[in-house]
Scaffold this motif. Structure first.
Motif, PDB file in Angstrom:
ATOM      1  N   GLY A 235       0.803  -1.215   0.000  1.00 24.35           N
ATOM      2  CA  GLY A 235       0.000   0.000   0.000  1.00 24.35           C
ATOM      3  C   GLY A 235       0.832   1.259   0.000  1.00 24.35           C
ATOM      4  O   GLY A 235       0.392   2.307  -0.492  1.00 24.35           O
ATOM      5  N   THR A 236       2.044   1.182   0.555  1.00 24.45           N
ATOM      6  CA  THR A 236       2.904   2.365   0.604  1.00 24.45           C
ATOM      7  C   THR A 236       4.059   2.284  -0.386  1.00 24.45           C
ATOM      8  O   THR A 236       4.951   3.131  -0.368  1.00 24.45           O
ATOM      9  N   TYR A 237       4.039   1.270  -1.250  1.00 23.35           N
ATOM     10  CA  TYR A 237       5.135   1.073  -2.205  1.00 23.35           C
ATOM     11  C   TYR A 237       4.649   1.170  -3.638  1.00 23.35           C
ATOM     12  O   TYR A 237       3.622   0.578  -4.007  1.00 23.35           O
ATOM     13  N   LEU A 238       5.403   1.902  -4.455  1.00 24.69           N
ATOM     14  CA  LEU A 238       5.109   2.003  -5.883  1.00 24.69           C
ATOM     15  C   LEU A 238       6.390   1.738  -6.669  1.00 24.69           C
ATOM     16  O   LEU A 238       7.400   2.432  -6.478  1.00 24.69           O
ATOM     17  N   GLY A 239       6.354   0.750  -7.542  1.00 24.64           N
ATOM     18  CA  GLY A 239       7.484   0.466  -8.405  1.00 24.64           C
ATOM     19  C   GLY A 239       7.524   1.449  -9.564  1.00 24.64           C
ATOM     20  O   GLY A 239       6.516   1.678 -10.240  1.00 24.64           O
ATOM     21  N   THR A 240       8.689   2.075  -9.803  1.00 25.11           N
ATOM     22  CA  THR A 240       8.835   3.027 -10.899  1.00 25.11           C
ATOM     23  C   THR A 240      10.130   2.746 -11.648  1.00 25.11           C
ATOM     24  O   THR A 240      11.012   2.050 -11.156  1.00 25.11           O
ATOM     25  N   HIS A 241      10.239   3.324 -12.835  1.00 24.08           N
ATOM     26  CA  HIS A 241      11.453   3.135 -13.641  1.00 24.08           C
ATOM     27  C   HIS A 241      11.645   4.336 -14.559  1.00 24.08           C
ATOM     28  O   HIS A 241      10.944   4.475 -15.567  1.00 24.08           O
TER      29      HIS A 241
ATOM     30  N   PHE B 235      16.847  13.133 -16.247  1.00 20.16           N
ATOM     31  CA  PHE B 235      15.501  12.596 -16.533  1.00 20.16           C
ATOM     32  C   PHE B 235      14.637  13.571 -17.330  1.00 20.16           C
ATOM     33  O   PHE B 235      13.495  13.245 -17.664  1.00 20.16           O
ATOM     34  N   GLU B 236      15.166  14.751 -17.617  1.00 20.29           N
ATOM     35  CA  GLU B 236      14.346  15.783 -18.236  1.00 20.29           C
ATOM     36  C   GLU B 236      13.801  15.326 -19.596  1.00 20.29           C
ATOM     37  O   GLU B 236      14.550  14.961 -20.492  1.00 20.29           O
ATOM     38  N   GLY B 237      12.467  15.336 -19.698  1.00 20.40           N
ATOM     39  CA  GLY B 237      11.806  14.951 -20.936  1.00 20.40           C
ATOM     40  C   GLY B 237      11.751  13.458 -21.195  1.00 20.40           C
ATOM     41  O   GLY B 237      11.216  13.028 -22.214  1.00 20.40           O
ATOM     42  N   ARG B 238      12.279  12.650 -20.273  1.00 21.15           N
ATOM     43  CA  ARG B 238      12.329  11.204 -20.475  1.00 21.15           C
ATOM     44  C   ARG B 238      11.094  10.534 -19.852  1.00 21.15           C
ATOM     45  O   ARG B 238      10.548  11.007 -18.843  1.00 21.15           O
ATOM     46  N   PRO B 239      10.634   9.399 -20.408  1.00 18.54           N
ATOM     47  CA  PRO B 239       9.530   8.681 -19.772  1.00 18.54           C
ATOM     48  C   PRO B 239       9.939   8.140 -18.397  1.00 18.54           C
ATOM     49  O   PRO B 239      11.077   7.695 -18.213  1.00 18.54           O
ATOM     50  N   TRP B 240       9.022   8.208 -17.474  1.00 21.92           N
ATOM     51  CA  TRP B 240       9.244   7.649 -16.127  1.00 21.92           C
ATOM     52  C   TRP B 240       8.046   6.744 -15.840  1.00 21.92           C
ATOM     53  O   TRP B 240       6.945   7.216 -15.610  1.00 21.92           O
TER      54      TRP B 240
ATOM     55  N   LEU C  71       9.256  16.953 -10.366  1.00 17.64           N
ATOM     56  CA  LEU C  71      10.435  17.681  -9.918  1.00 17.64           C
ATOM     57  C   LEU C  71      11.672  17.297 -10.727  1.00 17.64           C
ATOM     58  O   LEU C  71      12.585  18.111 -10.902  1.00 17.64           O
ATOM     59  N   CYS C  72      11.702  16.053 -11.222  1.00 13.49           N
ATOM     60  CA  CYS C  72      12.804  15.618 -12.086  1.00 13.49           C
ATOM     61  C   CYS C  72      12.545  15.964 -13.544  1.00 13.49           C
ATOM     62  O   CYS C  72      13.365  15.637 -14.415  1.00 13.49           O
ATOM     63  N   ARG C  73      11.382  16.612 -13.799  1.00 10.82           N
ATOM     64  CA  ARG C  73      11.003  17.070 -15.139  1.00 10.82           C
ATOM     65  C   ARG C  73      10.934  15.933 -16.152  1.00 10.82           C
ATOM     66  O   ARG C  73      11.288  16.090 -17.320  1.00 10.82           O
ATOM     67  N   ALA C  74      10.480  14.784 -15.688  1.00  5.95           N
ATOM     68  CA  ALA C  74      10.274  13.628 -16.560  1.00  5.95           C
ATOM     69  C   ALA C  74       8.804  13.559 -16.961  1.00  5.95           C
ATOM     70  O   ALA C  74       7.987  14.395 -16.553  1.00  5.95           O
ATOM     71  N   VAL C  75       8.451  12.565 -17.751  1.00  4.68           N
ATOM     72  CA  VAL C  75       7.087  12.396 -18.252  1.00  4.68           C
ATOM     73  C   VAL C  75       6.515  11.094 -17.690  1.00  4.68           C
ATOM     74  O   VAL C  75       7.026  10.010 -17.998  1.00  4.68           O
TER      75      VAL C  75
ATOM     76  N   HIS D 283      10.322  15.078 -29.455  1.00  2.00           N
ATOM     77  CA  HIS D 283       9.166  15.351 -28.602  1.00  2.00           C
ATOM     78  C   HIS D 283       8.175  14.187 -28.592  1.00  2.00           C
ATOM     79  O   HIS D 283       6.991  14.383 -28.307  1.00  2.00           O
ATOM     80  N   GLY D 284       8.643  12.968 -28.886  1.00  2.00           N
ATOM     81  CA  GLY D 284       7.780  11.804 -28.840  1.00  2.00           C
ATOM     82  C   GLY D 284       6.885  11.634 -30.045  1.00  2.00           C
ATOM     83  O   GLY D 284       6.086  10.702 -30.107  1.00  2.00           O
ATOM     84  N   ALA D 285       6.989  12.536 -31.019  1.00  2.00           N
ATOM     85  CA  ALA D 285       6.147  12.438 -32.212  1.00  2.00           C
ATOM     86  C   ALA D 285       6.719  11.401 -33.168  1.00  2.00           C
ATOM     87  O   ALA D 285       7.787  10.847 -32.952  1.00  2.00           O
TER      88      ALA D 285
END
Length: 361
Positions: free
Chosen positions: A105-111, A129-134, A156-160, A285-287
């Motif tokens: 409940g308090t854990y979220l897996g991210t990458h 991480f700026e502009g990168r998928p997270w 805050l890391c400016r990721a997507v 830009h992911g296009a």
């Protein structure tokens, strides 16, 4: 988010800590190697001092095999309100944490889908991480507050942020990250005992294919050991394509015209499939990838030469969409390849020639 704990101060952990610290979050750094958080702290990533109480978010940046035990230890000591990891494999660590009695409940897996060939805190940057998928892999039992903290971390890391199922994520990274690493290493391994005369012929193509083969083998062994099944599945498909292509190439050596025709058709089909797949890779830009035109500029290896080219392009009102450098063998010179919109290629070529550059379009 006012406070955070980063456990693991390698490339990813330190980069996240640098980004958070730069945006006003007080970051506490931990690592089993005491030298690493000391280095990260000296870079401005946070403090080695332990937090006085639970932080808002704990970010666990350790190898996949150690994620579940590390998360469990943090949860049992009440280190944070929420916990995320930034490992490159998601399904296995989550199941292991559940089996160990951890709180999902308090854990979220991210990458975060970002990295470099270099590792360690000295390779870290706040804009990694700026502009990168997270990728975020929430479960139905996840506390909403933890999801919001994770989304704030990404912002805050400016990721997507990209939401995926954990096992779907592992199959996806097996295709787009883990298998390419192995294929790059397999191609680069052919060079280990190659004749020096052959190696001296290496150009930009072999550099592109083998770039990620320079990555840390120990780090990649940890990643591959945590996701072996999906990677083996993709690699088996690649192996089948390789076998088919080998047979087609052998047929091209045949004296039988029909066999040569079949061989040529087989090779061409594989090349066309590869081109079709490459066209699906997202562009700027992911296009969808744009059809840019390339303007080649011969350049000497002197300080300021690249800056002059970009300045001259800017004065001509041309935006450089992408750039790559092909280095000349044994010479202090090279070819800068500038990718621009097709309608801008003629303008750029004319402007650079007017400024004395040797241009090849």
């Amino acid at each position: 988010m006012r406070t955070a704990l980063v456990l693991g101060t390698g490339l990813i952990g330190t980069s996240a800590a640098l980004a958070l610290s730069a945006r006003g979050v007080r970051v506490h750094l931990e690592d089993r190697d005491p030298d690493q958080p000391r280095t990260a702290a000296a870079l401005g990533a946070g403090t080695e001092e332990p937090p006085e109480g639970p932080v808002d978010l704990a970010v666990v940046a350790v190898p996949p095999a150690h994620l579940a035990p590390a998360l469990l230890a943090l949860q049992r000591r009440g280190a944070a309100r929420g916990y995320v990891d930034v490992g490159s494999v998601k399904g296995g660590p989550r199941r292991e944490l559940a089996a160990l009695g951890g709180d999902l409940g308090t854990y979220l897996g991210t990458h975060p889908m970002a990295g470099k060939e270099r590792s360690g805190p000295l390779a870290a940057t706040a804009d990694l991480f700026e502009g990168r998928p997270w990728v975020l892999t929430p479960t139905p039992t996840l506390d909403t507050e933890v999801l919001n903290l994770a989304l704030e971390l990404v912002a805050l890391c400016r990721a997507v942020p990209v939401v995926m199922d954990a096992d779907a994520h592992d199959r996806a990274v097996a295709l787009v990250s883990h298998t390419p690493q192995l294929v790059s290493s397999l191609v680069a391994a052919r060079l280990e005992r190659a004749e020096e005369a052959a190696v001296r012929l290496c150009g930009q193509g072999i550099r592109d294919v083998t770039r990620i083969a320079a990555s840390d083998p120990g780090m990649w062994l940890d990643i591959l050991a945590a996701n072996p099944g999906p990677v083996a599945d993709v690699l088996a498909e690649v192996a089948a394509d390789l076998d088919e292509t080998v047979r087609a190439l052998r047929a091209l050596e045949s004296a039988d015209e029909a066999k040569r025709g079949a061989g040529a058709a087989g090779v061409e089909a594989m090349l066309r499939r590869g081109r079709a797949g490459r066209e699906r890779v997202p562009g700027k830009h992911g296009a969808a990838p744009a059809a840019y035109e390339t303007v080649g500029v011969h350049i000497s290896d002197r300080p300021g030469e690249l800056a002059r080219i970009f300045a001259d392009a800017g004065r001509a009102g041309v935006n450089i969409e992408d750039v790559r450098i092909e280095h000349a063998t044994g010479q202090a010179a090279g070819l800068v390849q500038l990718s621009v919109e097709p309608e801008a290629a003629r303008v750029l070529t004319q402007a650079l020639r007017e400024h004395g550059w040797s241009v090849r379009q």
